[in-house]
Design a protein around this motif. Structure first.
Motif, PDB file in Angstrom:
ATOM      1  N   GLY A 435       6.858   1.123   2.979  1.00 26.91           N
ATOM      2  CA  GLY A 435       7.261   0.278   4.096  1.00 26.91           C
ATOM      3  C   GLY A 435       6.312  -0.896   4.315  1.00 26.91           C
ATOM      4  O   GLY A 435       6.407  -1.614   5.298  1.00 26.91           O
ATOM      5  N   ARG A 436       5.380  -1.104   3.407  1.00 29.64           N
ATOM      6  CA  ARG A 436       4.417  -2.197   3.558  1.00 29.64           C
ATOM      7  C   ARG A 436       4.296  -2.987   2.259  1.00 29.64           C
ATOM      8  O   ARG A 436       4.541  -2.474   1.181  1.00 29.64           O
ATOM      9  CB  ARG A 436       3.031  -1.638   3.912  1.00 29.64           C
ATOM     10  CG  ARG A 436       2.986  -0.996   5.264  1.00 29.64           C
ATOM     11  CD  ARG A 436       1.692  -0.228   5.429  1.00 29.64           C
ATOM     12  NE  ARG A 436       1.722   0.588   6.624  1.00 29.64           N
ATOM     13  CZ  ARG A 436       1.414   0.135   7.832  1.00 29.64           C
ATOM     14  NH1 ARG A 436       1.032  -1.108   8.006  1.00 29.64           N
ATOM     15  NH2 ARG A 436       1.464   0.940   8.878  1.00 29.64           N
ATOM     16  N   PHE A 437       3.881  -4.263   2.409  1.00 30.43           N
ATOM     17  CA  PHE A 437       3.611  -5.074   1.225  1.00 30.43           C
ATOM     18  C   PHE A 437       2.205  -4.782   0.716  1.00 30.43           C
ATOM     19  O   PHE A 437       1.322  -4.443   1.488  1.00 30.43           O
ATOM     20  CB  PHE A 437       3.646  -6.562   1.579  1.00 30.43           C
ATOM     21  CG  PHE A 437       5.021  -7.114   1.784  1.00 30.43           C
ATOM     22  CD1 PHE A 437       5.906  -7.207   0.728  1.00 30.43           C
ATOM     23  CD2 PHE A 437       5.415  -7.566   3.041  1.00 30.43           C
ATOM     24  CE1 PHE A 437       7.166  -7.745   0.919  1.00 30.43           C
ATOM     25  CE2 PHE A 437       6.678  -8.097   3.235  1.00 30.43           C
ATOM     26  CZ  PHE A 437       7.555  -8.186   2.169  1.00 30.43           C
ATOM     27  N   LEU A 438       2.013  -4.988  -0.591  1.00 29.26           N
ATOM     28  CA  LEU A 438       0.646  -5.078  -1.088  1.00 29.26           C
ATOM     29  C   LEU A 438       0.130  -6.454  -0.704  1.00 29.26           C
ATOM     30  O   LEU A 438       0.900  -7.419  -0.609  1.00 29.26           O
ATOM     31  CB  LEU A 438       0.618  -4.916  -2.600  1.00 29.26           C
ATOM     32  CG  LEU A 438       0.697  -3.475  -3.101  1.00 29.26           C
ATOM     33  CD1 LEU A 438       0.982  -3.440  -4.583  1.00 29.26           C
ATOM     34  CD2 LEU A 438      -0.597  -2.731  -2.806  1.00 29.26           C
ATOM     35  N   ASN A 439      -1.175  -6.554  -0.505  1.00 29.83           N
ATOM     36  CA  ASN A 439      -1.737  -7.830  -0.106  1.00 29.83           C
ATOM     37  C   ASN A 439      -1.487  -8.897  -1.163  1.00 29.83           C
ATOM     38  O   ASN A 439      -1.775  -8.719  -2.342  1.00 29.83           O
ATOM     39  CB  ASN A 439      -3.242  -7.673   0.132  1.00 29.83           C
ATOM     40  CG  ASN A 439      -3.856  -8.966   0.603  1.00 29.83           C
ATOM     41  OD1 ASN A 439      -3.904  -9.943  -0.144  1.00 29.83           O
ATOM     42  ND2 ASN A 439      -4.306  -8.980   1.833  1.00 29.83           N
TER      43      ASN A 439
END
Ligand code: HEM
Ligand code: CU
Lengths: 592, 229
Positions: A435-439
């Motif tokens: 549910g999150r992007f990689l930086n």
């Protein structure tokens, strides 16, 4: 048949199997997503060991005799373990056990694999094989130093490092790995053939699934050759049979073997070994196709051709194995035959490269991190493929065989290229996992470091190969035909290798940090059409689809559709929903 | 061939959608039995490849100078292969009784099912026991595994085959266990169908190995000539 069994498996919500303790949820899990993560973490962990080993080898090659803990034997052991871990325990496991497990049920609209329990067993068996392999570092004599090809007779003769416990543990670990792979592989093919959602016809499957599907079949048919050779070599070693062992004098002693054929082992090994290249490459081909289509907002160029090419490559990969044996003294007509088949396999492969390029052509290219890695892959793969064409010809291979030209070739084509795709895939699907992007900034840094760094490592190696620098050598010693400057080049390669290794640590840190603190991605952040992004819950929960499994109405590549809002149509949108998208689009246009 | 038709579909054309749906199966309405059958068929393919590769290496080796076939001369163990014939019969009976067990399961006849399941287990174990006995006899009469490539292959191939049988027995016991727990005849019948397929497959492999391993030098020569070794 009972009532239950006639309902689509897909639609049975099996409440009894809902895991609720920590142990059943994350350890003894039968959920394909958790198993996929377990596979991936294990594979990446051993992969890091292999990376460290390569760093150590590079230190020796770049700065000979500076590091006392590397001696000729341990160098051979590092070469062997590095090669074997990278090819089998990292790439095969991560691509099929990791991505195969995660993506198959989600992309075809199933609730899970058809045999979840077997799937769980597959992971734990794989873990066992890894532990057996790693344990060989700690036995007396250390791990085997026979080279990843494990050629007899030297593999099991004293004089080769790790010829007692080391080689046995290696062979046993391979046997266990093959058992694990077979359990997983049977699951993947049965799931793809029997558990697709309504409307998901074979020709509507995303290319990722096609790649994984054909690669799994290759694995199921090719790993037996490795199994057979491993078992026969274990017999030769332990009970003194002579399957591969000829009559031989070892360290002044006549051994009890007679009549066996070392060449037979080479045939068996490469009958596995060449398809193995495609076991790694085909899933990568599939995933990169999807990444390119999504991030260029274009339908994939020549979908049907891509499917045919995957199948053709899969079939042909079983009739080219002896191109690894041109120097074994084979009949020249055999060499001719295998050179021909090898060059033929380049046709479908080149076709795929053209289709990727034509997909990019006039696409709406978003230079996201996954796209950068995908484009990087096209470079490295074309590069490695072209040197493959050269080595496929007997007459070019003979002088270059066992030199650094070969090392450069296979690293470009099956080392760096699949790794590029794996990174593309991780950056692309990470939002789905967490549910999150990689930086993004770290990601771009990671890409440029890896892409330029690997070129800095492998381009000069081609040149070293032309000079005649041999492969698997601890040190060159006094050598007339190799100029001083080769050593300078080697030092440069080592510096690049260390840098590339360190850049991977940034990636690991990025993954760990982003898992907990990364920017929230929201649903379907790349606006992809394929099913895995259309789950009820995001990221997908246990059972994947909530109450009802999706129904599929189209293929996976409806991008840049002009009439609809947001330019794409998910695979599961019914004609009514599409009409709604069209009217939305009209509304916004009128407002303008 | 359906598959070639399937591969010609152009999924991007809307007018082909309906047509495509007709020419393609929709597996979503299929059940676990179908999936298990698919998996088993692939597994049999895997096992076939394993034995095929062993066989090819074996045939090549039969032509080497140090190969001494295990039959043909009076003092060789399988010139008279009665005991192997007897073992084959056990496996044959087990394969037949597993079919009958399924028939009785379909008739929901508890007694018949139990008797035949027992018979299957018994005869399969007799087969394994018989094979072990042959290994012991070979060892006692000096045909050690390392003494000659023919011996090595005998132990290797029959051992691999026995391992597959034992794996089958474990699955079979699990079927019986499930049946005793839920007493569902339908499930038992569908499981036995898969077991029967596996047993017949292993019977076929065994008969093939039997022929191969008890051939004499002349036969090997002919085969090798035929295969181009
Ligand atoms: C930065 C990454 C890597 C570096 C610096 C590296 C470096 C090396 C070095 C120095 C050798 C030994 C060459 C010799 O002495 O003959 C080697 C061998 C090998 N590497 Fe890598 N490697 C890397 C990544 C990979 C990857 C991703 C793969 C996956 C396919 C791979 C597969 C192999 C294989 C199969 C061998 C041959 C082993 C043998 O000769 O038995 N490597 N690598
Ligand atoms: Cu090859």
């Amino acid at each position: 048949m009972t009532e239950m069994e006639n309902i689509a498996i897909a639609d049975q919500v099996d409440h009894s199997s809902h895991p609720n303790t920590f142990l059943t949820k994350y350890v003894w899990s039968q959920d394909h997503k958790v198993i996929a993560i377990q596979y991936s973490i294990t594979a990446i962990a051993v992969g890091l060991i292999a990376l460290i080993l390569s760093g150590i080898m590079r230190l020796q090659l770049g700065f000979p005799n500076e590091f006392s803990f590397i001696d000729p034997s341990s160098y051979l052991q590092f070469v062997t373990m590095h090669g074997m871990i990278m090819v089998i325990y990292l790439l095969t496991a991560l691509l099929l056990g990791g991505f195969g497990n995660y993506l198959i049920p989600l992309m075809i609209g199933a609730r899970d694999m058809v045999f979840p329990y077997l799937n769980m067993l597959s992971y734990w068996t794989y873990l066992l094989s890894v532990m057996v392999l790693v344990s060989s570092f700690f036995v007396s004599g250390g791990p085997t130093g026979a080279g990843w090809t494990l050629y007899p007779p030297q593999a099991i003769l004293s004089g080769t490092p790790g010829a007692d416990a080391g080689i046995l543990l290696m062979l046993i670990s391979l046997v266990i790995f093959i058992v694990a792979f077979t359990m997983g592989g049977l699951n993947y093919v049965s799931t793809i053939l029997q558990a697709r959602a309504k409307g998901m016809t074979l020709m509507r499957m995303p290319l990722t699934i096609w790649g994984i599907f054909v690669a799994t079949i290759l694995g199921l048919l090719a790993f037996p050759a490795l199994l057979v050779s491993a078992i026969m070599m274990i017999f030769d070693k332990v009970v003194g049979t002579s399957f591969f062992m000829p009559a031989i004098l070892s360290l002044g002693e006549t051994l009890d073997h007679s009549g066996g054929s070392p060449i037979l082992f080479q045939h068996l090994f490469w009958f596995f070994g060449h398809p193995e290249v495609y076991i790694v490459a085909l899933p990568a081909f599939g995933m990169v196709s999807d990444v390119i289509a999504v991030h260029a907002r274009k339908n994939i160029f020549g979908y049907r051709m891509m499917v045919w090419a995957i199948i053709a490559i899969g079939g042909l990969s079983f009739v080219v194995w002896a191109h690894h044996m041109y120097v074994s003294g084979m009949n020249p007509y055999f060499g001719f035959f295998f050179a021909t088949t090898t060059l033929i396999i380049a046709i479908p492969t080149a076709l795929k490269v053209y289709n990727w390029l034509l997909t990019l052509w006039r696409g709406n290219i978003h230079l996201t991190v996954p796209m950068l890695f995908a484009i990087g892959f096209i470079f490295t793969f074309t590069h490695g493929g072209l040197t493959g064409l050269m080595l496929g010809n007997v007459i070019i291979d003979l002088p270059l065989s066992d030199t650094y030209f070969v090392v450069a070739h296979f690293h470009m084509v099956m080392g760096v290229s699949p790794i590029m795709v794996l990174f593309a895939a991780i950056y692309h699907w990470f939002p789905l996992f967490t549910g999150r992007f990689l930086n993004n900034k770290l990601g771009k840094f990671h890409f440029w470091g890896t892409f330029l760094g690997t070129y800095a490592i492998y381009l000069p190696m081609h040149y070293l190969g032309f000079l005649g620098v041999p492969r698997r050598y601890f040190a060159m010693g006094e050598t007339d035909f190799i100029p001083e400057s080769a050593q300078t080049l080697n030092a440069g390669i080592t510096v690049s290798a260390i840098i590339v290794g360190l850049v991977q640590l940034i990636f690991i840190a990025n993954v760990i940090w982003s898992t907990f603190k990364g920017k929230k991605s929201g649903r379907n952040p790349w606006q992809a059409t394929s099913l895995e992004w259309q789950t009820a819950q995001f990221p997908p929960g246990h059972g994947n689809w909530g109450e009802k499994v999706p129904q599929v109405h189209r293929w996976a590549y409806d991008y840049s559709v002009p009439q609809v809002k947001d330019d794409f149509i998910p695979q599961n949108f019914s004609p009514e929903e599409v009409e709604y998208l069209v009217s939305e689009q009209n509304n916004t246009q009128e407002k303008k | 061939m359906q598959i070639f038709k399937t591969l010609q579909i152009k999924p991007w054309l809307p007018q082909e959608l309906e047509q495509e749906q007709e020419t393609n199966l929709f597996p979503s309405v299929l059940n676990r039995d179908k999936a298990a059958t698919t998996a088993l068929k692939f597994f049999l393919a895997v096992v076939s490849v394993i034995f095929l590769l062993f066989t090819i290496t074996f045939l090549q080796r039969t032509q080497s100078f140090d190969f001494q076939a295990l039959s043909g001369e009076p003092w060789l163990p399988f010139t008279n292969a009665d005991i192997l014939l007897q073992n084959s019969t056990y496996l044959l009976v087990a394969s037949i009784s597993i079919i009958l067990a399924r028939k009785f399961a379909e008739l929901e006849n508890f007694k018949g099912v139990i008797i035949l399941l027992t018979a299957t287990s018994l005869f399969t174990l007799l087969f394994i026991g018989g094979q072990v006995q042959v290994w012991q006899q070979l060892n006692q009469s000096g045909f050690y595994i390392y003494a000659n490539p023919a011996n090595s292959y005998y132990f290797l191939l029959t051992g691999m085959h026995a391992l597959h049988i034992i794996a089958g027995v474990l699955v079979f016991i699990r079927c019986i266990w499930h049946f005793l727990l839920d007493l569902s005849y339908q499930r038992l019948a569908s499981r036995l169908k898969l077991c029967a397929l596996y047993w017949h497959f292993l019977l076929f492999i065994w008969l093939f190995l039997f022929f191969l391993l008890t051939s004499d030098t002349e036969t090997f020569k002919t085969i090798a000539l035929f295969c181009g070794f």
